[in-house]
Scaffold this motif. Structure first.
Motif, PDB file in Angstrom:
ATOM      1  N   MET A   1      12.765  -8.046 -54.750  1.00  0.00           N
ATOM      2  CA  MET A   1      11.532  -8.467 -55.430  1.00  0.00           C
ATOM      3  C   MET A   1      10.347  -7.638 -54.928  1.00  0.00           C
ATOM      4  N   ASN A   2       9.579  -7.078 -55.858  1.00  0.00           N
ATOM      5  CA  ASN A   2       8.425  -6.260 -55.504  1.00  0.00           C
ATOM      6  C   ASN A   2       7.191  -7.159 -55.433  1.00  0.00           C
ATOM      7  N   ARG A   3       6.872  -7.601 -54.200  1.00  0.00           N
ATOM      8  CA  ARG A   3       5.789  -8.565 -54.031  1.00  0.00           C
ATOM      9  C   ARG A   3       4.437  -7.980 -54.433  1.00  0.00           C
ATOM     10  N   ASN A   4       4.182  -6.720 -54.043  1.00  0.00           N
ATOM     11  CA  ASN A   4       2.902  -6.099 -54.381  1.00  0.00           C
ATOM     12  C   ASN A   4       2.700  -6.029 -55.890  1.00  0.00           C
ATOM     13  N   LEU A   5       3.765  -5.679 -56.608  1.00  0.00           N
ATOM     14  CA  LEU A   5       3.668  -5.578 -58.061  1.00  0.00           C
ATOM     15  C   LEU A   5       3.350  -6.925 -58.690  1.00  0.00           C
ATOM     16  N   ILE A   6       3.990  -7.971 -58.211  1.00  0.00           N
ATOM     17  CA  ILE A   6       3.777  -9.313 -58.783  1.00  0.00           C
ATOM     18  C   ILE A   6       2.363  -9.803 -58.492  1.00  0.00           C
ATOM     19  N   ILE A   7       1.946  -9.701 -57.218  1.00  0.00           N
ATOM     20  CA  ILE A   7       0.600 -10.173 -56.855  1.00  0.00           C
ATOM     21  C   ILE A   7      -0.465  -9.355 -57.575  1.00  0.00           C
TER      22      ILE A   7
ATOM     23  N   LEU B   1      -1.192  -3.432 -57.525  1.00  0.00           N
ATOM     24  CA  LEU B   1      -0.446  -3.056 -58.728  1.00  0.00           C
ATOM     25  C   LEU B   1      -0.012  -1.598 -58.663  1.00  0.00           C
ATOM     26  N   GLY B   2      -0.907  -0.739 -58.190  1.00  0.00           N
ATOM     27  CA  GLY B   2      -0.559   0.674 -58.050  1.00  0.00           C
ATOM     28  C   GLY B   2       0.547   0.890 -57.032  1.00  0.00           C
ATOM     29  N   ASP B   3       0.459   0.182 -55.897  1.00  0.00           N
ATOM     30  CA  ASP B   3       1.519   0.298 -54.890  1.00  0.00           C
ATOM     31  C   ASP B   3       2.847  -0.198 -55.438  1.00  0.00           C
ATOM     32  N   GLY B   4       2.799  -1.317 -56.169  1.00  0.00           N
ATOM     33  CA  GLY B   4       4.020  -1.851 -56.749  1.00  0.00           C
ATOM     34  C   GLY B   4       4.626  -0.938 -57.785  1.00  0.00           C
ATOM     35  N   LEU B   5       3.781  -0.335 -58.613  1.00  0.00           N
ATOM     36  CA  LEU B   5       4.288   0.613 -59.605  1.00  0.00           C
ATOM     37  C   LEU B   5       4.884   1.846 -58.944  1.00  0.00           C
TER      38      LEU B   5
END
Length: 271
Positions: A1-7, A254-258
C-alpha cells in the motif's frame, strides 16, 4: 500500500472538491461585510470563524482555493507546454547551437529566485492573477526544459531509438512517439511538485499585494490582512495558513506517491 499516494490524494481531493463546490455554493457570500460579526471564533454558524470584516472564513477558503489552483494549473501548463518541447529539441540536437542557447537561457533564469522573477514581472506589468500566472509560468519553463532534456539524452542511445532512426524516422517524430511516452512519468511527478510550488508562489505574490486583487479572495492576502491581528484573533491567520500547508503537503505527498508508483525500480523494491 502506497501511504503517501493515498494521503496526498485525499488532501488534494478535499481542496479540489472545495474549489469546485465554491462555483455553485458557499456558506456565505465572500463579498458581504458584516461588522457586527467581525473576528468571530469558530461556532455552529461560522465553522472556521470570521475575519476582520465579518466575512465567513470557510467561504473565503473555498473561493481562495479555486484562485490558487487556477493560477497553479495554468502556470504549470505554461511551463510544461513550452519547456518540454524545448528540452526535447535540445536533446535531439545535442551539442548544436540550439542546445547551447536553450541551456544558457535555462541557466540565466535559474540564476534568479523564482519569487524575485515573479515580483519583478508583476511590478513592471502590474498586479493581478494573469500577470502572476505568467510570472510563475516563466520560471516553470526551464524546470521542465532541463528535466526533459536530461531524461531524453539518456534515451537517445538506447537500442529502440537507434532502430527508429535506422527506419528513417525524423528526430521530431522520434521525440514525440518514443521519447515523450518514456519520460511522461517523470514529467507527471515534476508537475505535481511544481504545482505545489505554484500555490506557494501565488500565495507569496498575493501576500505582498501582487497576486489576485480584491474582491477576489486569496489565501496569501488573507494572511497579509491577518498579520496585524494575530494577538486578537489568531484563527484569522491560522485558517489560511493551514490551508496552504495542507494543500502543499498533500501535493508533495501525491508527487512522492506517484514517483513510487511509476518508477519500476521502486516498485520492485517495494514488492
Amino acid at each position: 500500500m502506497n501511504r503517501n499516494l493515498i494521503i496526498g490524494a485525499c488532501l488534494s481531493s478535499v481542496v479540489l472538491i472545495g474549489a469546485l463546490v465554491s462555483f455553485m455554493w458557499t456558506p456565505f457570500e465572500t463579498d458581504t461585510v458584516n461588522i457586527a460579526a467581525r473576528m468571530r471564533l469558530p461556532d455552529g454558524t461560522n465553522w472556521l470563524g470570521t475575519d476582520h470584516f465579518g466575512r465567513d472564513l470557510l467561504s473565503m477558503i473555498m473561493v481562495g482555493a479555486r484562485t490558487s489552483l487556477a493560477v497553479a494549473v495554468v502556470a504549470v501548463g505554461i511551463g510544461m507546454g513550452v519547456g518540454v518541447p524545448l528540452g526535447l529539441a535540445a536533446a535531439a540536437r545535442q551539442g548544436s547551437l540550439l542546445d547551447e542557447v536553450i541551456s544558457r537561457l535555462n541557466d540565466l533564469i535559474f540564476a534568479f529566485p523564482s519569487l524575485v522573477i515573479a515580483i519583478l514581472i508583476t511590478a513592471v506589468f502590474g498586479a493581478g492573477a494573469v500577470n502572476a500566472i505568467i510570472a510563475i509560468g516563466i520560471f516553470n519553463i526551464p524546470v521542465f526544459a532541463r528535466l526533459s532534456r536530461g531524461a531524453a539524452l539518456s534515451l537517445w542511445q538506447r537500442e529502440f531509438i537507434l532502430a527508429a532512426r535506422t527506419a528513417g524516422k525524423t528526430a521530431t517524430r522520434i521525440s514525440v512517439e518514443h521519447i515523450l511516452p518514456n519520460i511522461a512519468n517523470l514529467l507527471i511527478v515534476q508537475g505535481t511538485i511544481q504545482f505545489s510550488l505554484g500555490i506557494l508562489a501565488e500565495a507569496g505574490l498575493s501576500y505582498v499585494g501582487l497576486g489576485a486583487q480584491p474582491p477576489v479572495p486569496s489565501w496569501g492576502r488573507m494572511l497579509a490582512d491577518a498579520q496585524t491581528m494575530v494577538s486578537l484573533a489568531p484563527h484569522v491567520a491560522i485558517v489560511p495558513g493551514m490551508a496552504i500547508v495542507l494543500t502543499v503537503l498533500g501535493l508533495n505527498l501525491l508527487g512522492d506517491g506517484l514517483r513510487d508508483a511509476l518508477d519500476p525500480k521502486l516498485r520492485r523494491r517495494v514488492a
